[in-house]
Scaffold this active site. Structure first.
Site, short mmCIF file in Angstrom:
data_model
loop_
_atom_site.label_atom_id
_atom_site.label_comp_id
_atom_site.label_asym_id
_atom_site.label_seq_id
_atom_site.Cartn_x
_atom_site.Cartn_y
_atom_site.Cartn_z
N HIS A 137 -30.15 -85.36 -24.15
CA HIS A 137 -29.12 -84.71 -24.96
C HIS A 137 -29.44 -84.80 -26.45
O HIS A 137 -28.57 -84.57 -27.28
CB HIS A 137 -27.75 -85.34 -24.69
CG HIS A 137 -27.42 -85.47 -23.23
ND1 HIS A 137 -27.64 -86.63 -22.53
CD2 HIS A 137 -26.94 -84.57 -22.35
CE1 HIS A 137 -27.30 -86.44 -21.26
NE2 HIS A 137 -26.88 -85.21 -21.13
S1 FES Z 1 -29.10 -88.50 -25.30
FE1 FES Z 1 -27.93 -88.47 -23.47
S2 FES Z 1 -28.98 -89.88 -22.19
FE2 FES Z 1 -30.09 -89.96 -24.05
#
Ligand code: FES
Length: 186
Positions: free
Chosen positions: A151
């Site tokens: 993410h």
């Molecule tokens: S940014 Fe979501 S698991 Fe690493």
């Protein structure tokens, strides 16, 4: 073997030659993934693998070259052992701690040797993103540390979260120096 570079979904440039991880959730899945990926575990270990999985691991830091990162499996989670370059250490130390999402000095993320001094060259941490548990990629992201492509979390050269949804710095495991160059994790 030649190395290639690609851009991931977040526009990050990824060096294929260094992308030695896939991104796996924590727990049993991470352990299974580690085994199947053939992490460079064996050369650094001094005890039987079944003992290590349940308890502690000993790592000889003298075997980790500058700029190299070991990835160990400890109690089912990956542990990163990075021998940082002088540039990486300087970057970690110059940060205004008050500006960090999870304020911690670089020194606070290091464990002292028997003589009471820390060795800033060696950073030891649980290699799990504090957002949803993916495994970040080293030498990547906006802060030259680790990047989690699940993410888009960016960690600096001290493993501190700098940008993205992860709420906390990567965790420093319980470890001690049992000699000038050997640490015991767990
Ligand atoms: S940014 Fe979501 S698991 Fe690493």
């Amino acid at each position: 073997m030649s190395e290639t570079q690609t851009a991931d979904a977040h526009g990050e440039t990824i060096d294929e030659g260094k992308r030695d991880f896939i991104y796996i959730a924590t727990g049993a899945a991470a352990a299974a993934g580690a085994a199947s990926l053939g992490w460079p575990l064996v050369a650094q270990m001094g005890k039987a693998a079944d003992t290590l999985a349940a308890g502690s691991i000993e790592i000889n830091l003298a075997n980790v070259a500058e700029g190299q990162q070991l990835k160990m499996l400890w109690r089912g989670v990956p542990v990163f052992v990075r021998h940082r370059t002088a540039k990486e250490i300087a970057e970690a130390e110059k940060v205004n701690v008050d500006s960090l999402p999870d304020p911690e000095t670089d020194d606070a993320r290091l464990v002292a040797k028997p003589d009471g001094k820390v060795d800033p060259r060696f950073l030891v941490m649980v290699g799990v993103c504090t957002h949803f548990g993916c495994i970040p990629v080293g030498e990547a992201g906006d802060f030259d540390g680790w990047y989690c492509p699940c993410h888009g979390s960016h960690y600096d050269t001290s493993g501190r979260i700098r940008k993205g949804p992860a709420p906390k710095n990567m965790v420093i495991p319980d470890y001690t120096y049992i000699s000038d160059t050997v640490i015991k994790v767990g």
